[in-house]
Design an enzyme around this catalytic site. Sequence first.
Site, short mmCIF file in Angstrom:
data_model
loop_
_atom_site.label_atom_id
_atom_site.label_comp_id
_atom_site.label_asym_id
_atom_site.label_seq_id
_atom_site.Cartn_x
_atom_site.Cartn_y
_atom_site.Cartn_z
N SER A 62 33.72 39.60 37.46
CA SER A 62 33.00 38.76 36.97
C SER A 62 33.36 37.23 37.71
CB SER A 62 33.59 38.36 35.48
OG SER A 62 32.92 39.30 34.51
N LYS A 65 30.24 35.40 38.87
CA LYS A 65 29.39 34.60 38.21
C LYS A 65 29.70 33.27 38.38
CE LYS A 65 29.58 37.86 34.14
NZ LYS A 65 30.51 38.41 32.88
N SER A 117 31.60 34.51 29.74
CA SER A 117 31.56 35.57 30.95
C SER A 117 30.25 36.76 30.30
CB SER A 117 32.77 36.56 31.05
OG SER A 117 32.64 37.30 32.15
N LYS A 225 38.00 31.01 36.09
CA LYS A 225 37.15 32.18 35.38
C LYS A 225 37.89 33.61 35.82
CE LYS A 225 33.32 34.18 34.27
NZ LYS A 225 34.49 35.27 33.57
#
Length: 386
Positions: A62, A65, A117, A225
């Site tokens: 992720s 992103k 997320s 993140k």
Amino acid sequence: MKKIVVAIFYLIGINLFLPTLAIGNYQLTIPDIQSEAVIVVEGNSGKVFYQKNSSQSMYPASLTKIATAIYAIEKSNLEDQTIVSLNATQVDGTRVYLEEGEEITLKKLVQGLLINSGNDAGIAIAEHMGGNVEKFAEKLNEYLINEVGLQNTNFKNPHGLFDKDHITTAEDLAILTQYAMQNKVFQNIFSTKELEWKGQDWETTLYTHHKLMREDPYTGITGGKTGYVDQSGQTLVTTAQRDNLNIIVVTLNASSKRDIYNDTKQLLDYAFEHFETRVIPEGKVIIKNKNEFKVPQDIYYTTEKGEETVQNISEDGKFEILSSNQELLKTIQLDKVEREQQNKGLSSTIEKKEQNNYFLSNLTAIPVILTLAVLTLYYRRIKRYG
């Protein structure tokens, strides 16, 4: 005596197996890092403090992103209304539970993407910007190469779910994060710890998944993140700031959350303990053999704490900052101040001095005039009364 000998051998063993980094005139001990690929970078100056397998191809999960978010922020109108497709609602993994046909702004999708997320938010962004995931990925990669400057990244989707060709490196992720953090909108969303979420059929409070931002707060954290798929292991990007020192830590493929957060905290501690970033402000004038040069923008450079540096400037205004061991820390071309501007400034100074002198000369004449006036009145009085 035996205890002393054992202690000496123990310390020697530690020094043999802990990696070190030569800084200044001594060695700094690097923490024992479990993650497979790591890089620690100063966000303003770009100085790399530590790296391990940083150019090795890895699966980011992720962390992808971050790229999708900054691309959407820079290349679309965040107030655009998007309509969620059935395809977006059927994606695997973490979601913000979008509904087919739901109308939602692009900004809210970016928030759901970074904070919670949301893979469904990623698909909705991709379809809005590219028509479908494949075309979006092509445009995203072009942007990452041509505008962000990534060299070893190829993304196949907007969310990071596994694809054998969906790869990047720790180094590229650090460059990407450094680039994205220059954008105020991205900064604001990336640093959000919680957000009230009102979707068509789902109302809740979104909380960041990054533990150092909320559950186990670390002083100076400015964003982060998380990421995980089976093939990538635990992945994490973390940003933090104290004074002028902005740190970006990228840790990839740790076997557990405990390991990846321990690695990150150790690396942040290491950076903040040993380094500082200094700044030469925009507009500062530097003189070389009667020629004046101006600093065109803030110059950031990072050194070991308390380290002395050397600054050199050439006749044509090339400005260099070197460390105590002659490592080039920063080089930049300064703007030359033209002679007319210098003379204009000089003339202005002279004119002000002349005005001041004129004022002072008139000021000193006042007592004389008053004295003459008094004497004249006195003389007339004598003459009148004899």
